[in-house]
Design a protein around this motif. Sequence first.
Motif, mmCIF file in Angstrom:
data_model
loop_
_atom_site.group_PDB
_atom_site.id
_atom_site.type_symbol
_atom_site.label_atom_id
_atom_site.label_comp_id
_atom_site.label_asym_id
_atom_site.label_seq_id
_atom_site.Cartn_x
_atom_site.Cartn_y
_atom_site.Cartn_z
ATOM 1 N N ILE A 1 -14.365 -0.504 13.824
ATOM 2 C CA ILE A 1 -14.737 -0.593 15.241
ATOM 3 C C ILE A 1 -13.948 0.472 16.001
ATOM 4 O O ILE A 1 -12.716 0.511 15.907
ATOM 5 N N PHE A 2 -14.650 1.327 16.737
ATOM 6 C CA PHE A 2 -13.974 2.361 17.520
ATOM 7 C C PHE A 2 -14.340 2.193 18.991
ATOM 8 O O PHE A 2 -15.500 1.934 19.322
ATOM 9 N N CYS A 3 -13.322 2.350 19.826
ATOM 10 C CA CYS A 3 -13.482 1.960 21.223
ATOM 11 C C CYS A 3 -13.070 3.094 22.170
ATOM 12 O O CYS A 3 -12.031 3.726 21.979
ATOM 13 N N ILE A 4 -13.891 3.338 23.169
ATOM 14 C CA ILE A 4 -13.528 4.282 24.233
ATOM 15 C C ILE A 4 -12.883 3.433 25.322
ATOM 16 O O ILE A 4 -13.561 2.629 25.980
ATOM 17 N N VAL A 5 -11.565 3.578 25.458
ATOM 18 C CA VAL A 5 -10.803 2.602 26.256
ATOM 19 C C VAL A 5 -10.736 3.032 27.725
ATOM 20 O O VAL A 5 -9.727 3.524 28.212
ATOM 21 N N ASP A 6 -11.843 2.775 28.435
ATOM 22 C CA ASP A 6 -11.896 3.193 29.838
ATOM 23 C C ASP A 6 -10.929 2.378 30.712
ATOM 24 O O ASP A 6 -10.329 2.919 31.643
ATOM 25 N N TYR A 7 -10.750 1.084 30.402
ATOM 26 C CA TYR A 7 -9.785 0.301 31.200
ATOM 27 C C TYR A 7 -8.364 0.893 31.079
ATOM 28 O O TYR A 7 -7.626 0.933 32.052
ATOM 29 N N HIS A 8 -8.003 1.341 29.874
ATOM 30 C CA HIS A 8 -6.674 1.957 29.736
ATOM 31 C C HIS A 8 -6.544 3.204 30.612
ATOM 32 O O HIS A 8 -5.474 3.483 31.145
ATOM 33 N N SER A 9 -7.650 3.936 30.743
ATOM 34 C CA SER A 9 -7.532 5.201 31.472
ATOM 35 C C SER A 9 -7.456 4.994 32.988
ATOM 36 O O SER A 9 -7.207 5.944 33.731
ATOM 37 N N LEU A 10 -7.631 3.748 33.462
ATOM 38 C CA LEU A 10 -7.446 3.498 34.906
ATOM 39 C C LEU A 10 -5.970 3.539 35.299
ATOM 40 O O LEU A 10 -5.650 3.513 36.489
ATOM 41 N N THR A 11 -5.085 3.588 34.304
ATOM 42 C CA THR A 11 -3.644 3.524 34.606
ATOM 43 C C THR A 11 -3.092 4.844 35.146
ATOM 44 O O THR A 11 -1.960 4.885 35.611
ATOM 45 N N VAL A 12 -3.878 5.918 35.012
ATOM 46 C CA VAL A 12 -3.447 7.191 35.624
ATOM 47 C C VAL A 12 -4.511 7.655 36.612
ATOM 48 O O VAL A 12 -5.686 7.311 36.464
ATOM 49 N N ALA A 13 -4.097 8.441 37.622
ATOM 50 C CA ALA A 13 -5.023 8.834 38.689
ATOM 51 C C ALA A 13 -6.261 9.537 38.131
ATOM 52 O O ALA A 13 -6.157 10.320 37.186
ATOM 53 N N TYR A 14 -7.417 9.241 38.706
ATOM 54 C CA TYR A 14 -8.659 9.874 38.245
ATOM 55 C C TYR A 14 -9.703 9.771 39.348
ATOM 56 O O TYR A 14 -9.534 9.026 40.309
ATOM 57 N N GLU A 15 -10.792 10.521 39.183
ATOM 58 C CA GLU A 15 -11.909 10.491 40.134
ATOM 59 C C GLU A 15 -12.971 9.539 39.602
ATOM 60 O O GLU A 15 -13.518 9.778 38.516
ATOM 61 N N ALA A 16 -13.305 8.497 40.373
ATOM 62 C CA ALA A 16 -14.282 7.504 39.893
ATOM 63 C C ALA A 16 -15.616 8.159 39.508
ATOM 64 O O ALA A 16 -16.232 7.797 38.514
ATOM 65 N N ARG B 1 -22.848 2.854 10.176
ATOM 66 C CA ARG B 1 -21.753 2.197 9.456
ATOM 67 C C ARG B 1 -20.756 1.542 10.386
ATOM 68 O O ARG B 1 -20.210 0.486 10.096
ATOM 69 N N SER B 2 -20.427 2.241 11.492
ATOM 70 C CA SER B 2 -19.308 1.812 12.344
ATOM 71 C C SER B 2 -19.818 1.413 13.718
ATOM 72 O O SER B 2 -20.883 1.868 14.139
ATOM 73 N N ARG B 3 -19.036 0.623 14.413
ATOM 74 C CA ARG B 3 -19.370 0.312 15.808
ATOM 75 C C ARG B 3 -18.575 1.269 16.705
ATOM 76 O O ARG B 3 -17.374 1.477 16.486
ATOM 77 N N LEU B 4 -19.262 1.853 17.686
ATOM 78 C CA LEU B 4 -18.589 2.679 18.700
ATOM 79 C C LEU B 4 -19.024 2.137 20.053
ATOM 80 O O LEU B 4 -20.223 2.073 20.340
ATOM 81 N N PHE B 5 -18.055 1.718 20.881
ATOM 82 C CA PHE B 5 -18.435 1.069 22.145
ATOM 83 C C PHE B 5 -17.430 1.383 23.242
ATOM 84 O O PHE B 5 -16.376 1.980 23.004
ATOM 85 N N VAL B 6 -17.789 0.958 24.461
ATOM 86 C CA VAL B 6 -16.952 1.197 25.632
ATOM 87 C C VAL B 6 -16.238 -0.117 25.973
ATOM 88 O O VAL B 6 -16.868 -1.169 26.103
ATOM 89 N N GLN B 7 -14.924 -0.029 26.116
ATOM 90 C CA GLN B 7 -14.088 -1.221 26.331
ATOM 91 C C GLN B 7 -14.601 -2.109 27.474
ATOM 92 O O GLN B 7 -14.708 -3.328 27.333
#
Length: 328
Positions: free
Chosen positions: A36-51, A74-80
């Motif tokens: 399982i592979f995850c794009i951890v968007d919630y983690h990336s809210l911890t530093v400044a960014y443009e919505a 074969r694998s799962r790829l998803f957004v946190q």
Amino acid sequence: MSLVFSGIQPTGAIHVGNYAGAISNWVRLQQEMDCIFCIVDYHSLTVAYEAKEMPRRVMDAALDILACGIDPERSRLFVQSHVPEHTELSWVLSCVAPMGELNRMTQFKEKSERVDWVNLGLYAYPVLQAADILLYKADVVPVGEDQVQHLEVTREIARRFNHQFGDTFPEPKPRLTKAARIMTLSDPSRKMSKSIEGSAIMLTDSEDAIRKQIKRAVTDVGPPAEPGTMSPGVANLFSLLEVFAPIEVYARFKGDYERGELRYKDIKESLTEEMLRVLSPIRERRRELAAKPGEVCRILKDSAADLRSRARVTMGEVREKLGLTACQ
Ligand code: AMP
Ligand code: TRP
């Protein structure tokens, strides 16, 4: 059977350090294990960014990962954030996570030095990471060396939860590559990082830009710390060669080095060619995928739907163990 989980933040293009330290291992492990592979968007809210940039960043990360060879069959790829149970479990785990451990996190210390004020999310970051992994009861976590400390916290949290509420979670272990810490080519005392301008070779960099960066890589800086030890810049070139070149090429240069016959120009040229050989089909695949964003979204959404049902099972068990069962 072992279950693999890993994540990456959608914070800009993926670099050869991410590839060498983590993603090359993801591609390998999916041949033999459930991943399982995850794009951890919630983690990336911890530093400044443009919505308004976030959707593109998530899509870029998905394109990079799929182009590197993660196979959605074969694998799962998803957004946190598509599986809200991650944040639900994170709260529960924050109530067993010892602050004493979190206070020791070097990544937190480094990142909090770079900002005017520190948000709570940055501090709680390793707890959300623990929730990512434990939600699926994963036991193998392929990451770079900088994440080993966070995994120690995950194990500590799992132990404490199991001790307090009964056996629930396995204690996951990191899985490192031989190149678990790639350094900046122009300054081998610093880790290659997305957040330091110009420090990284991006998977999407042009051929010319890659040639230039490797050509300018720092090799020797003064005499070695101990006689006979490899300078950090040269060691870094060898680490990259180990990931990108066939073993014979690596062994040949290692032999040259041991006989005192290594020519930096030659190892740099060979590394450039080998890296381009690996990266050009990745870049080609990325271009093809970028033309089909609907298909990429479907992969992400199908994975999230599947994982959400697995996540609900764990949360049911967790609620039961915590006694959150009134009126059921
Ligand atoms: P990040 O870009 O911080 O989300 O990292 C994604 C993955 O790449 C994590 O497993 C990191 O440990 C790994 N990684 C990041 N930078 C490096 C590096 N310079 N060398 C090796 N692995 C790295
Ligand atoms: N903290 C990791 C990084 O910065 C990303 C991450 C989030 C992760 N959750 C995870 C990695 C779970 C492995 C497992 O690279």
